[in-house]
Scaffold this motif. Structure first.
Motif, PDB file in Angstrom:
ATOM      1  N   LEU A  65       0.665  -1.241  -0.177  1.00  0.00           N
ATOM      2  CA  LEU A  65       0.119   0.043  -0.012  1.00  0.00           C
ATOM      3  C   LEU A  65       0.890   1.290  -0.105  1.00  0.00           C
ATOM      4  O   LEU A  65       1.914   1.276   0.695  1.00  0.00           O
ATOM      5  CB  LEU A  65      -0.761  -0.203   1.312  1.00  0.00           C
ATOM      6  CG  LEU A  65      -2.032  -1.194   1.422  1.00  0.00           C
ATOM      7  CD1 LEU A  65      -2.613  -1.039   2.766  1.00  0.00           C
ATOM      8  CD2 LEU A  65      -2.931  -1.218   0.123  1.00  0.00           C
ATOM      9  N   ALA A  66       0.391   2.410  -0.748  1.00  0.00           N
ATOM     10  CA  ALA A  66       1.118   3.640  -0.631  1.00  0.00           C
ATOM     11  C   ALA A  66       1.325   4.220   0.648  1.00  0.00           C
ATOM     12  O   ALA A  66       0.307   3.823   1.584  1.00  0.00           O
ATOM     13  CB  ALA A  66       0.349   4.559  -1.688  1.00  0.00           C
ATOM     14  N   ARG A  68       0.779   6.980   1.675  1.00  0.00           N
ATOM     15  CA  ARG A  68      -0.184   8.062   2.264  1.00  0.00           C
ATOM     16  C   ARG A  68      -1.393   7.607   2.607  1.00  0.00           C
ATOM     17  O   ARG A  68      -2.401   8.367   3.105  1.00  0.00           O
ATOM     18  CB  ARG A  68      -0.384   8.793   0.956  1.00  0.00           C
ATOM     19  CG  ARG A  68      -1.503   8.123  -0.293  1.00  0.00           C
ATOM     20  CD  ARG A  68      -1.465   9.044  -1.391  1.00  0.00           C
ATOM     21  NE  ARG A  68      -2.427   8.419  -2.150  1.00  0.00           N
ATOM     22  CZ  ARG A  68      -2.005   7.590  -3.182  1.00  0.00           C
ATOM     23  NH1 ARG A  68      -0.916   7.399  -3.349  1.00  0.00           N
ATOM     24  NH2 ARG A  68      -3.063   6.994  -4.057  1.00  0.00           N
ATOM     25  N   LEU A  69      -1.787   5.931   2.507  1.00  0.00           N
ATOM     26  CA  LEU A  69      -3.046   5.514   2.900  1.00  0.00           C
ATOM     27  C   LEU A  69      -2.960   5.284   4.329  1.00  0.00           C
ATOM     28  O   LEU A  69      -1.920   4.983   4.873  1.00  0.00           O
ATOM     29  CB  LEU A  69      -3.246   4.281   2.035  1.00  0.00           C
ATOM     30  CG  LEU A  69      -3.225   4.332   0.564  1.00  0.00           C
ATOM     31  CD1 LEU A  69      -3.403   3.060   0.116  1.00  0.00           C
ATOM     32  CD2 LEU A  69      -4.110   5.264   0.062  1.00  0.00           C
ATOM     33  N   VAL A  94      -9.162   1.721   4.291  1.00  0.00           N
ATOM     34  CA  VAL A  94      -8.143   2.755   4.050  1.00  0.00           C
ATOM     35  C   VAL A  94      -8.524   4.199   3.535  1.00  0.00           C
ATOM     36  O   VAL A  94      -9.623   4.140   2.717  1.00  0.00           O
ATOM     37  CB  VAL A  94      -6.783   2.607   3.415  1.00  0.00           C
ATOM     38  CG1 VAL A  94      -6.122   1.307   4.247  1.00  0.00           C
ATOM     39  CG2 VAL A  94      -7.422   2.194   1.811  1.00  0.00           C
ATOM     40  N   ASP A  96      -7.828   7.676   1.502  1.00  0.00           N
ATOM     41  CA  ASP A  96      -6.765   8.036   0.668  1.00  0.00           C
ATOM     42  C   ASP A  96      -7.065   9.606   0.487  1.00  0.00           C
ATOM     43  O   ASP A  96      -8.042   9.925   0.101  1.00  0.00           O
ATOM     44  CB  ASP A  96      -7.142   7.328  -0.929  1.00  0.00           C
ATOM     45  CG  ASP A  96      -6.118   7.890  -1.840  1.00  0.00           C
ATOM     46  OD1 ASP A  96      -4.992   8.481  -1.603  1.00  0.00           O
ATOM     47  OD2 ASP A  96      -5.677   7.165  -2.598  1.00  0.00           O
ATOM     48  N   GLU A  98      -5.934  11.420  -1.463  1.00  0.00           N
ATOM     49  CA  GLU A  98      -5.716  12.345  -2.788  1.00  0.00           C
ATOM     50  C   GLU A  98      -7.111  11.760  -3.443  1.00  0.00           C
ATOM     51  O   GLU A  98      -7.275  12.190  -4.717  1.00  0.00           O
ATOM     52  CB  GLU A  98      -4.605  11.447  -3.510  1.00  0.00           C
ATOM     53  CG  GLU A  98      -3.060  12.154  -2.988  1.00  0.00           C
ATOM     54  CD  GLU A  98      -2.005  11.464  -3.827  1.00  0.00           C
ATOM     55  OE1 GLU A  98      -2.231  10.951  -4.833  1.00  0.00           O
ATOM     56  OE2 GLU A  98      -0.833  12.021  -3.322  1.00  0.00           O
ATOM     57  N   ARG A  99      -8.065  10.861  -2.786  1.00  0.00           N
ATOM     58  CA  ARG A  99      -9.231  10.594  -3.609  1.00  0.00           C
ATOM     59  C   ARG A  99     -10.303  11.507  -3.484  1.00  0.00           C
ATOM     60  O   ARG A  99     -10.430  11.430  -2.084  1.00  0.00           O
ATOM     61  CB  ARG A  99      -9.286   8.891  -3.630  1.00  0.00           C
ATOM     62  CG  ARG A  99      -8.539   8.244  -4.131  1.00  0.00           C
ATOM     63  CD  ARG A  99      -9.068   6.743  -4.426  1.00  0.00           C
ATOM     64  NE  ARG A  99     -10.070   6.647  -5.206  1.00  0.00           N
ATOM     65  CZ  ARG A  99      -9.940   6.523  -6.444  1.00  0.00           C
ATOM     66  NH1 ARG A  99      -9.065   6.416  -7.145  1.00  0.00           N
ATOM     67  NH2 ARG A  99     -11.133   6.611  -7.310  1.00  0.00           N
ATOM     68  N   GLN A 103     -12.972   3.646  -4.099  1.00  0.00           N
ATOM     69  CA  GLN A 103     -12.341   2.838  -4.985  1.00  0.00           C
ATOM     70  C   GLN A 103     -12.184   1.427  -4.207  1.00  0.00           C
ATOM     71  O   GLN A 103     -11.408   1.126  -3.200  1.00  0.00           O
ATOM     72  CB  GLN A 103     -11.235   3.181  -5.583  1.00  0.00           C
ATOM     73  CG  GLN A 103     -10.424   2.095  -6.495  1.00  0.00           C
ATOM     74  CD  GLN A 103      -9.027   2.716  -7.031  1.00  0.00           C
ATOM     75  OE1 GLN A 103      -8.146   3.339  -6.149  1.00  0.00           O
ATOM     76  NE2 GLN A 103      -8.632   2.388  -8.332  1.00  0.00           N
ATOM     77  N   LYS A 110     -10.654   1.680  -0.604  1.00  0.00           N
ATOM     78  CA  LYS A 110      -9.922   2.734  -0.573  1.00  0.00           C
ATOM     79  C   LYS A 110     -11.459   3.769  -0.378  1.00  0.00           C
ATOM     80  O   LYS A 110     -12.200   3.795  -1.019  1.00  0.00           O
ATOM     81  CB  LYS A 110      -9.187   3.334  -1.794  1.00  0.00           C
ATOM     82  CG  LYS A 110      -8.110   2.752  -2.003  1.00  0.00           C
ATOM     83  CD  LYS A 110      -7.294   3.377  -2.966  1.00  0.00           C
ATOM     84  CE  LYS A 110      -5.882   2.873  -3.134  1.00  0.00           C
ATOM     85  NZ  LYS A 110      -5.002   3.311  -4.220  1.00  0.00           N
ATOM     86  N   ARG A 128       2.460   2.338   9.911  1.00  0.00           N
ATOM     87  CA  ARG A 128       1.416   3.230   9.173  1.00  0.00           C
ATOM     88  C   ARG A 128       0.662   3.803  10.120  1.00  0.00           C
ATOM     89  O   ARG A 128       0.266   3.475  11.146  1.00  0.00           O
ATOM     90  CB  ARG A 128       0.735   1.964   8.481  1.00  0.00           C
ATOM     91  CG  ARG A 128      -0.196   2.510   7.438  1.00  0.00           C
ATOM     92  CD  ARG A 128      -0.780   1.549   6.579  1.00  0.00           C
ATOM     93  NE  ARG A 128       0.169   1.136   5.654  1.00  0.00           N
ATOM     94  CZ  ARG A 128       0.355   1.569   4.508  1.00  0.00           C
ATOM     95  NH1 ARG A 128      -0.153   3.048   4.094  1.00  0.00           N
ATOM     96  NH2 ARG A 128       1.321   1.349   3.879  1.00  0.00           N
TER      97      ARG A 128
END
Length: 373
Positions: A65-66, A68-69, A94, A96, A98-99, A103, A110, A128
């Motif tokens: 996972l990125a 940022r999550l 999670v 996100d 940026e979303r 998703q 997400k 995390r």
């Protein structure tokens, strides 16, 4: 809380030396596959509780996972040790940042976090970020039914979070689907609740329109302390106890050397003392069966003299209004909404009549056109 060790193999093992052996062991039931190349021992998996199993899923996917999550919602509830009914979801939640839209991916859900100010904590095992207690509680209040969110919010309040902090966090979300339910969940939440089962029972009492009870009321008599009851209705002078199976079946809930039979006898003597108390007129008991059966719950309440009422709610969009109004169906309001509904139906009927007439004219003109050709 026990930790399940994640076994790395398969496609995640660059040497390829363990992949085939682990896949064979999975087929034989020796390990459980959580993600491609991520396994846990099957016996340890079965011995773990629901939260431990879900946390293992989070750890199994962490390095995919990125950064940022942010772990959130049900997954954050598992990490915070909040109560959850049954098994946690097989996918991890999670946020996100940026979303702007959700998703769903394999094993991950997400959720939109764009534009949100997210208060977080850090997972000890992986580093995390996860949402803190306040954000997690409000996320659950918005997205989950009351029977899931209220027990979790009870624990959140019991750990020192204030109701105003939850209300402030909800207010900062702005217009959001599930807001009314979240407001009700925060209103019902009470840190004095003795167990998740009592929290669910309190929601059930609200659903049948029972008076708001006093929680954890202490009773004493000439012999000393009788006990603390789950629900006390002072106007009706009635005690209502929630009987979960844990107090009888879980040895950790009993004193040293005490058997389940000893617990039953002690509970019976405690109830007898309560019935003899000068301010108590009736004692009743409910369990999960009654919380899931409205009529059975009403019958217990009637037996101890506690009133309930049928709560009917109507959701209608009034003509010209830009929002749906929710109102309890009192006789006066019902008559007003019946008038509104009749107007809506009349307008709908006229629209349907005009539409049928238009279709008829179209068919007629089509037939005339074909005959002229």
């Amino acid at each position: 809380m026990a930790r399940l060790e994640i076994i790395v193999g398969g496609t995640a093992d660059t040497t390829g030396r363990r992949g085939r052996a682990l896949r064979a062991e999975e087929r034989n039931g020796g390990v459980v596959r959580l993600a491609p190349g991520r396994f846990v021992d099957a016996d340890a998996w079965r011995a773990a509780n629901a939260a431990e199993r879900h946390i293992a899923r989070i750890k199994a996917l962490h390095d995919r996972l990125a950064s940022r999550l942010v772990v959130s919602h049900a997954s954050a509830a598992a990490l915070h040790g909040l109560p959850w009914p049954g098994e946690f979801p097989e996918v991890i939640d999670v946020l996100d940042p940026e979303r702007a839209t959700p998703q769903s991916l394999r094993g991950v859900h997400k959720r939109a976090g764009a534009g949100r100010s997210i208060a977080t904590k850090t997972m000890t095992a992986t580093g995390r970020q996860l949402t803190d207690l306040v954000v997690t509680g409000v996320d659950l209040a918005i997205t989950q039914p009351l029977r899931t969110s209220v027990p979790a919010l009870d624990v959140v309040l019991a750990r020192g979070v204030t109701r105003s902090a939850l209300e402030t966090e909800l207010a900062e979300r702005g217009p959001v689907h599930g807001r009314h339910r979240a407001e009700r969940a925060i209103e019902l939440a009470d840190g004095r609740s003795g167990s998740p089962g009592e929290s669910v029972a309190r929601v059930a009492l609200d659903e049948v329109g029972a008076p708001v009870p006093v929680l954890q009321q202490r009773f004493d008599d000439g012999q000393g302390h009788i006990g603390t009851v789950d629900f006390w209705f002072p106007e009706q002078r009635a005690v209502l106890e929630f009987d979960g199976r844990v107090k009888y079946s879980d040895p950790s809930m009993r004193r040293a050397g005490q058997t389940a039979a000893d617990v039953v006898v002690a509970e019976k003597r405690r109830e007898d003392r309560l019935r003899r108390h000068t301010v108590v007129d009736a004692v009743g008991r409910i369990g999960f069966a009654e919380t899931n059966d409205t009529e059975a719950l009403r019958a217990v309440l009637r037996a101890i003299g506690v009133p309930s009422r049928v709560r009917r709610f109507t959701r209608l969009r009034s003509p010209g209004a830009d929002r749906i109004r929710t109102t309890e169906s009192t006789p006066h309001r019902r008559s007003q909404w019946c008038e509104v509904l009749s107007v809506v139906r009349t307008r709908s009927g006229r629209s349907a009549t005009r539409a049928r007439a238009a279709r008829g004219r179209t068919r007629s003109s089509g037939r005339r056109g074909r005959s002229s050709r």
